[in-house]
Write a protein that holds these residues in place. Structure first.
Motif, short mmCIF file in Angstrom:
data_model
loop_
_atom_site.label_atom_id
_atom_site.label_comp_id
_atom_site.label_asym_id
_atom_site.label_seq_id
_atom_site.Cartn_x
_atom_site.Cartn_y
_atom_site.Cartn_z
N GLU A 328 0.83 -1.21 0.00
CA GLU A 328 0.00 0.00 0.00
C GLU A 328 0.86 1.26 0.00
O GLU A 328 0.46 2.29 -0.56
CB GLU A 328 -0.94 -0.02 1.21
CG GLU A 328 -1.89 1.17 1.31
CD GLU A 328 -2.94 1.24 0.20
OE1 GLU A 328 -3.88 2.05 0.34
OE2 GLU A 328 -2.82 0.53 -0.82
N THR A 329 2.04 1.18 0.58
CA THR A 329 2.98 2.30 0.52
C THR A 329 3.39 2.56 -0.92
O THR A 329 3.38 3.70 -1.40
CB THR A 329 4.22 2.01 1.37
OG1 THR A 329 3.84 1.90 2.75
CG2 THR A 329 5.25 3.12 1.23
N VAL A 330 3.77 1.50 -1.65
CA VAL A 330 4.16 1.64 -3.05
C VAL A 330 3.02 2.22 -3.87
O VAL A 330 3.22 3.10 -4.71
CB VAL A 330 4.59 0.27 -3.62
CG1 VAL A 330 4.74 0.33 -5.14
CG2 VAL A 330 5.88 -0.19 -2.97
N ARG A 331 1.80 1.75 -3.59
CA ARG A 331 0.64 2.21 -4.37
C ARG A 331 0.30 3.66 -4.05
O ARG A 331 0.16 4.50 -4.95
CB ARG A 331 -0.58 1.32 -4.06
CG ARG A 331 -1.77 1.57 -5.00
CD ARG A 331 -3.07 1.10 -4.40
NE ARG A 331 -3.44 1.88 -3.22
CZ ARG A 331 -4.00 3.09 -3.27
NH1 ARG A 331 -4.26 3.65 -4.44
NH2 ARG A 331 -4.31 3.72 -2.16
N SER A 393 -4.27 -7.37 -9.25
CA SER A 393 -4.00 -6.13 -10.00
C SER A 393 -2.59 -5.63 -9.72
O SER A 393 -1.87 -5.21 -10.64
CB SER A 393 -5.02 -5.05 -9.61
OG SER A 393 -6.32 -5.41 -10.00
N PHE A 394 -2.17 -5.68 -8.47
CA PHE A 394 -0.84 -5.22 -8.09
C PHE A 394 0.24 -6.07 -8.74
O PHE A 394 1.25 -5.56 -9.22
CB PHE A 394 -0.71 -5.28 -6.57
CG PHE A 394 0.34 -4.39 -6.00
CD1 PHE A 394 0.21 -3.01 -6.06
CD2 PHE A 394 1.45 -4.91 -5.36
CE1 PHE A 394 1.18 -2.18 -5.52
CE2 PHE A 394 2.42 -4.09 -4.82
CZ PHE A 394 2.28 -2.71 -4.89
N GLY A 398 3.45 -5.50 -12.01
CA GLY A 398 4.87 -5.77 -11.85
C GLY A 398 5.44 -5.40 -10.49
O GLY A 398 6.65 -5.37 -10.31
N PHE A 399 4.57 -5.13 -9.49
CA PHE A 399 5.05 -4.73 -8.17
C PHE A 399 5.14 -5.91 -7.20
O PHE A 399 5.54 -5.72 -6.05
CB PHE A 399 4.16 -3.64 -7.58
CG PHE A 399 4.28 -2.33 -8.30
CD1 PHE A 399 5.44 -1.57 -8.20
CD2 PHE A 399 3.25 -1.85 -9.08
CE1 PHE A 399 5.55 -0.36 -8.87
CE2 PHE A 399 3.34 -0.64 -9.74
CZ PHE A 399 4.51 0.11 -9.64
N SER A 400 4.74 -7.06 -7.61
CA SER A 400 4.89 -8.26 -6.78
C SER A 400 4.96 -9.46 -7.72
O SER A 400 4.67 -9.36 -8.90
CB SER A 400 3.72 -8.41 -5.80
OG SER A 400 2.49 -8.57 -6.49
N GLY A 401 5.38 -10.59 -7.17
CA GLY A 401 5.52 -11.78 -8.00
C GLY A 401 6.86 -11.83 -8.70
O GLY A 401 7.80 -11.11 -8.36
N PRO A 406 14.55 -6.43 -9.08
CA PRO A 406 15.37 -6.88 -7.95
C PRO A 406 15.67 -5.78 -6.95
O PRO A 406 15.79 -6.05 -5.76
CB PRO A 406 16.65 -7.41 -8.62
CG PRO A 406 16.66 -6.82 -9.99
CD PRO A 406 15.23 -6.64 -10.38
N GLU A 407 15.79 -4.53 -7.41
CA GLU A 407 16.02 -3.44 -6.47
C GLU A 407 14.83 -3.25 -5.53
O GLU A 407 15.01 -2.94 -4.35
CB GLU A 407 16.28 -2.12 -7.22
CG GLU A 407 17.55 -2.12 -8.06
CD GLU A 407 17.31 -2.60 -9.49
OE1 GLU A 407 18.27 -2.56 -10.28
OE2 GLU A 407 16.17 -2.99 -9.82
N LEU A 408 13.61 -3.45 -6.05
CA LEU A 408 12.43 -3.33 -5.20
C LEU A 408 12.34 -4.50 -4.23
O LEU A 408 11.96 -4.32 -3.06
CB LEU A 408 11.16 -3.25 -6.05
CG LEU A 408 9.86 -2.98 -5.29
CD1 LEU A 408 9.95 -1.69 -4.49
CD2 LEU A 408 8.67 -2.92 -6.25
N ARG A 409 12.71 -5.71 -4.65
CA ARG A 409 12.74 -6.84 -3.73
C ARG A 409 13.74 -6.59 -2.61
O ARG A 409 13.48 -6.90 -1.43
CB ARG A 409 13.10 -8.13 -4.47
CG ARG A 409 11.99 -8.66 -5.36
CD ARG A 409 12.18 -10.14 -5.68
NE ARG A 409 13.39 -10.37 -6.45
CZ ARG A 409 13.45 -10.34 -7.78
NH1 ARG A 409 12.36 -10.07 -8.47
NH2 ARG A 409 14.57 -10.59 -8.42
#
Length: 458
Positions: A328-331, A393-394, A398-401, A406-409
């Motif tokens: 939710e922070t990313v969104r 939807s998230f 491309g924000f999960s899965g 890799p930088e976001l992970r």
């Protein structure tokens, strides 16, 4: 007005990571609704400049023309997608790595075609994953140091999130990526000076063309880039001689990459890793400070899953609500507001045909706050991710899965350790009267320093 030849090249490089040679296009942009060029030479360049940022321009564009819209770079049409249904198959890994390497003048692949490029990206991702596995205790130590410092503050003391969390991100990335050479704060501070000089121009100077108009700024940028490259080459040489196998650079050294390619990948990770990690942490703590209920619910999960023990890498997947808070922070913050790619083959979105070699922009900042997808889109509400449709939807964005960059992970891991340590010991409080403004560049960043206060949990 900026010279379009300069602007177009640098802007397209930022978006797709390559100099694009587009095929001739129809003046109607294949029938896709959108803006006509306001200038025969520059297209809609001045419209973008007038809006203040590409993100704000895209918000206006999609409000007027819907989820699929077009505009113009010079005599070439660009298609922008502004809904979940249109923004599928986004590859953030390609976006961030390729964009930064091209902007810095690096080769995005290994010089041998698509297969070598894929191999190199896999090496890069593996290096980040191995770094976290091998150095998780170091992450705990760095977070404990920061939380211990905050615990020593009086309850009314204002705590600057941007300064402290960029420091945490810088220490985490340099030490995990490059090793004990950056255990000394003075070395981190020196590294940070060059890092900030480079990123500030990537985020702003190249986007608005102002860097090309200032010889002094350009000289400062090039000096910082040269010094940082020299440090990274030196680190790689030292680590190779020591034959260590624990840090990001060590995994790269075990591959078939050249010395130059190793330096380039270290540059990309230290640049993107620091900024994404810092801003994810900044926004997460800011939003938590605005909601005592969310803090209490997160505290309850941490207490049930971890008790009084520190978080471990294998326990992180069990922290479901913590994941929801970060999602939710990313969104809500629109952490990465724009992505892009070149349409390799002719495609179709809704009833619209997108010709081969068309530049396609993903207006993620628009999509992440689209009321058709998210209820109360401007409200910070981690509970929305309890719904399967929201999680899907998230993931599609491309924000999960598997498609998460890799930088976001990496940033999610650092942020999880921070939240699991901080929230069990301290309560976060919003500073009254503070108004948050956002710079929506490559990564959404608070325009000014963000302050909170903290108090001990009873």
């Amino acid at each position: 007005m900026l010279d379009f030849a300069i602007f177009a090249v640098t802007f397209v490089i930022i978006l797709v990571g390559a100099v694009l040679y587009l095929y001739p296009s129809s003046r109607r942009a294949s029938g896709i609704p959108g803006l006509n060029p306001t200038d025969e030479k520059d297209g809609n360049l001045q419209d973008i400049v007038n809006k203040g940022s590409l993100h704000e321009f895209l918000v206006s564009l999609h409000q007027e023309f819907g989820s699929v819209a077009s505009f113009w770079f010079g005599g070439r049409p660009v298609v922008s997608l502004g809904s979940v249904s249109t923004c599928t198959n986004i590859y953030h890994t390609v976006w961030m790595i390729t964009m930064l390497k091209s902007l810095l003048g690096y080769q995005s692949g290994m010089g041998g075609g698509a297969n070598e490029t894929v191999i190199r990206k896999k090496v890069y991702e593996s290096a980040i994953n191995n770094t976290l596995k091998n150095n998780f205790p170091l992450v705990l130590k760095l977070v404990d140091e920061l939380v211990g410092k905050w615990k020593s503050f009086p309850d009314a003391q204002h705590t600057p999130l941007c300064a402290h969390l960029l420091g945490l991100a810088m220490k985490s990335v340099t030490q995990l990526a490059l090793g004990e050479r950056f255990r000394d704060d003075s070395d981190v501070i020196s590294f940070r000076k060059n890092h900030d000089a480079i990123w500030s121009e990537i985020g702003k100077g190249y986007l608005d063309g102002s860097l090309e108009k200032s010889s002094s700024r350009k000289a400062h940028y090039e000096k910082a880039l040269s010094e940082m490259e020299s440090v990274l080459l030196s680190v790689a040489k030292d680590r190779k001689a020591q034959r260590k196998q624990t840090m990001f650079v060590d995994t790269l050294l075990q591959s078939s990459l050249t010395e130059r390619q190793i330096m380039e990948d270290c540059m990309v990770f230290t640049l993107a890793g620091c900024v994404i990690t810092a801003n994810l942490c900044i926004w997460a703590l800011h939003f938590l400070s605005t909601s005592e209920d969310v803090q209490d619910k997160l505290y309850q999960e941490l207490d049930e899953v971890l008790g009084s023990d520190p978080v471990t890498l294998d326990k992180i997947p069990q922290l479901k609500y913590c994941q929801q808070v970060l999602n939710e922070t990313v969104r809500t913050a629109k952490l990465t507001p724009v992505a892009a790619r070149l349409q390799e083959v002719e495609g179709k979105v809704d009833q619209h045909v997108i010709p081969k070699e068309t530049l396609v922009i993903y207006a993620l900042g628009v999509v992440l706050q689209d009321s058709d997808t998210w209820s109360a889109p401007y409200r910070f509400d981690p509970d929305r991710f309890e719904e399967e449709s929201v999680r899907k939807s998230f993931c599609l964005l491309g924000f999960s899965g598997n498609q998460t960059c890799p930088e976001l992970r990496f940033a999610y891991t650092i942020a999880t350790v921070l939240l699991s340590t901080l929230v069990r010991q301290l309560k976060l409080h919003k500073l009254k009267g503070q108004v948050m403004e956002v710079r929506s560049e490559l990564v959404s960043t608070p325009k000014d320093e963000t302050w909170i206060t903290v108090s001990r949990r009873s």
